[in-house]
Every structure is written in structure tokens, then in C-alpha cells.
Design a protein around this motif. Sequence first.
Motif, short mmCIF file in Angstrom:
data_model
loop_
_atom_site.label_atom_id
_atom_site.label_comp_id
_atom_site.label_asym_id
_atom_site.label_seq_id
_atom_site.Cartn_x
_atom_site.Cartn_y
_atom_site.Cartn_z
N THR A 206 45.09 57.46 11.90
CA THR A 206 43.99 56.94 12.06
C THR A 206 42.98 56.73 10.46
O THR A 206 42.13 55.68 10.72
CB THR A 206 42.85 57.71 12.50
N PRO A 207 42.96 56.90 9.36
CA PRO A 207 41.89 56.27 8.38
C PRO A 207 42.40 55.26 7.74
O PRO A 207 41.61 54.75 7.58
CB PRO A 207 42.25 57.62 7.45
N LEU A 208 44.45 55.82 7.70
CA LEU A 208 44.79 54.87 7.54
C LEU A 208 44.07 52.82 7.70
O LEU A 208 44.12 51.77 7.57
CB LEU A 208 46.09 54.80 6.70
N PHE A 209 44.42 53.54 9.65
CA PHE A 209 44.18 52.18 10.42
C PHE A 209 42.80 51.58 9.93
O PHE A 209 42.86 50.79 10.51
CB PHE A 209 44.63 52.86 11.44
N VAL A 210 41.88 52.27 10.05
CA VAL A 210 40.56 51.71 9.83
C VAL A 210 40.19 51.18 8.86
O VAL A 210 39.96 50.51 8.30
CB VAL A 210 39.81 53.03 9.98
N LEU A 211 41.01 51.70 7.69
CA LEU A 211 40.30 50.61 6.35
C LEU A 211 41.60 50.00 6.03
O LEU A 211 41.20 48.74 4.70
CB LEU A 211 40.81 52.06 4.99
N THR A 212 42.56 49.92 6.76
CA THR A 212 43.10 48.59 6.40
C THR A 212 42.97 47.41 7.41
O THR A 212 43.93 46.06 7.56
CB THR A 212 44.92 49.28 5.94
N SER A 213 43.31 48.27 8.57
CA SER A 213 43.25 47.49 9.52
C SER A 213 41.88 46.96 10.29
O SER A 213 41.55 45.96 10.65
CB SER A 213 44.18 47.37 11.44
N ILE A 214 40.90 47.79 10.33
CA ILE A 214 39.78 47.72 11.49
C ILE A 214 38.24 47.33 10.12
O ILE A 214 37.71 45.91 10.11
CB ILE A 214 38.97 48.88 11.95
#
Length: 310
Positions: A206-214
Motif C-alpha cells: 500500500t505505501p509504495l502504491f500510494v507514493l508511486t501511483s496515487i
Amino acid sequence: MTHFGDFEPLCHQVPSYPWCNLFYRQLQHHNASVLAGPSADPATAPVGVNPECGIPLAGHDGSLANIANIIASALSMIVLAILIFSTSRRKAAVGRVEFRIFLVLYFLTLVFQLLTTGAFLQQGSTALTVLTAIHAGLVAATFWALVGNAVVSTQVVEDGTLSALIPFNFFVLAFFVATGYIALDVGFSFTSVFGPSDPAVDLHSTPLFVLTSIWPGVAAILYFALMAYVVLGILNELRPMWYFVLTAVLFVLSQLDFFLLSKVICRGASQKIDGSFVATVLETAAVTVLYFAWRSITEEAWEDDMYYPR
């Protein structure tokens, strides 16, 4: 069922999606049985995790690596070098230093994009994993720099001064370090905080998804909203706004191409190229138009009429 923070659909469906390099390394050391099909052999594996279509590693089956995007990235770097030089010459322009930092960061993302999606570094290798983590940090930092430029344009603080540059650079560094560390932990599993994914097949972070996609999408929207306020509300100008609208259109088209058309192009080209090169060209075009948007609302020399009261 796909959950928020799962990279599995992206790594399976989107060719040359760089953050998949991190999960390939993670799976290779924790659950190698998940790697199948084109991902089974790291000596030939394309970018992705069990991708439906991907460019094989350079030298395998006549592959020239991701040659189209390598060329597009190299040409984009030349364009950015010209923009950085031109920005440096506009001594009196509002936000000159901050905008130059944004351009330099975008230039660096192009360098690392070439390395992480070029299909000439072996999947699962330490070098590719580290380069991908740095790339992720640069992307997150670049989008903060974009938002920071919009904040500076409002003249809440005077541009180019310590009161503007210290917080601006602090958040650039914070986004880079935080995202880079999380990406490294996803790839190497230093701790159990950010990985490995459970279940492994979901490629979850989730953290990587938020920082690189969201975060990039949110930052782009914030930037557009703030600049609309500056141009229409403070400057009472309409014409410069069209530059920002065109920038937004080009950015959206680049994302649509990358996420929706890249696989189509990959299949149509028999895995020789994918749509990442089109996305790179469109993103660089968006940054170029953004430069002209910034230029249209700033003065070039000290003797020019001032747009902003001091």
C-alpha cells in the motif's frame, strides 16, 4: 479479488511498469514458484511479473531491448537540457530556481527510466532493484516539486529565498528518501514492515502504491488547481491558462497510452517495442508546454513589467 495496493494487475497487464522490478526480486527470494511463463527465467525475463506481453532481455531471441523508449528517453533528455539552460537564463522570472529543480528532477527520472525499463539489466539483480528504488524516489520527489512550484507561484513566500527554498528542498528530500527506502524494503525485505507481500501473488504494498501511483495523480490535480487560481484569480489572465490545459491533456494522454495502449502496441509489434515510448514523448511534451506556461506568466529580465507585486 484485487485490493487497494495490489500491483499484480499492473505487473501482469502493463508492459515496462518499473515498480514490478521490486516485486520480481522479492518473489525470487521468498516465493519463486509464483514466477512462471516469461518470468520463469531471469536471464530472459522482461520487465513485469508474469506479463501478458513484454520485451525480452536484450540479446535474447533477437531482442534489441526496449529500443524505442531508450531512444525516446535519450531525445527527451536533450530537450530537458535545453529547457534547464533556458530557465537558468531567465534571471528575474518568478520561481526560476524552484522550476529549474523540477526540470532537473524530471531529467533524472528519464535517466533512471531508461535504466529500469530498458530491458538490458537482468530481472532480480541487485543493480536493477536499487536503480528501481532510486527511480521511485525521484518520481515521488518530482511530483512534490511540481506542487511546490505552484505554491511558490502564489507568492505566499518569496521565491528563491531561504524561506521558500528550505521547505521546498526539505520535502523534495523527504519524498525521495521515504519512497526510496520503502521501495528498497519491498525489493530486499530488510524488515517485515513493507514486505514481503502476503499473499505473495498479490504483489501488495500500500505505501509504495500510494507514493508511486496515487500521489502523482493527486499532485498533478493540486498543481492544476493552484495554477488556475494564480492565472485566473491573481493575474486575471486567460491566454496562459490554455498552456496549462494543454499540459494537462498531454499528461492524461501519456497515462492512458501507458496503462491502456502499451500492451496493444507490444502485441502488435511482436514484443519488439511497447507503448512506453509514446508515453515518454507525451510526458516530455507536457513538461515542455509547462515550461512555456511558466514562461508566459513570468518576466525575463529585471527591467520587464512585474506581474507580481513585491
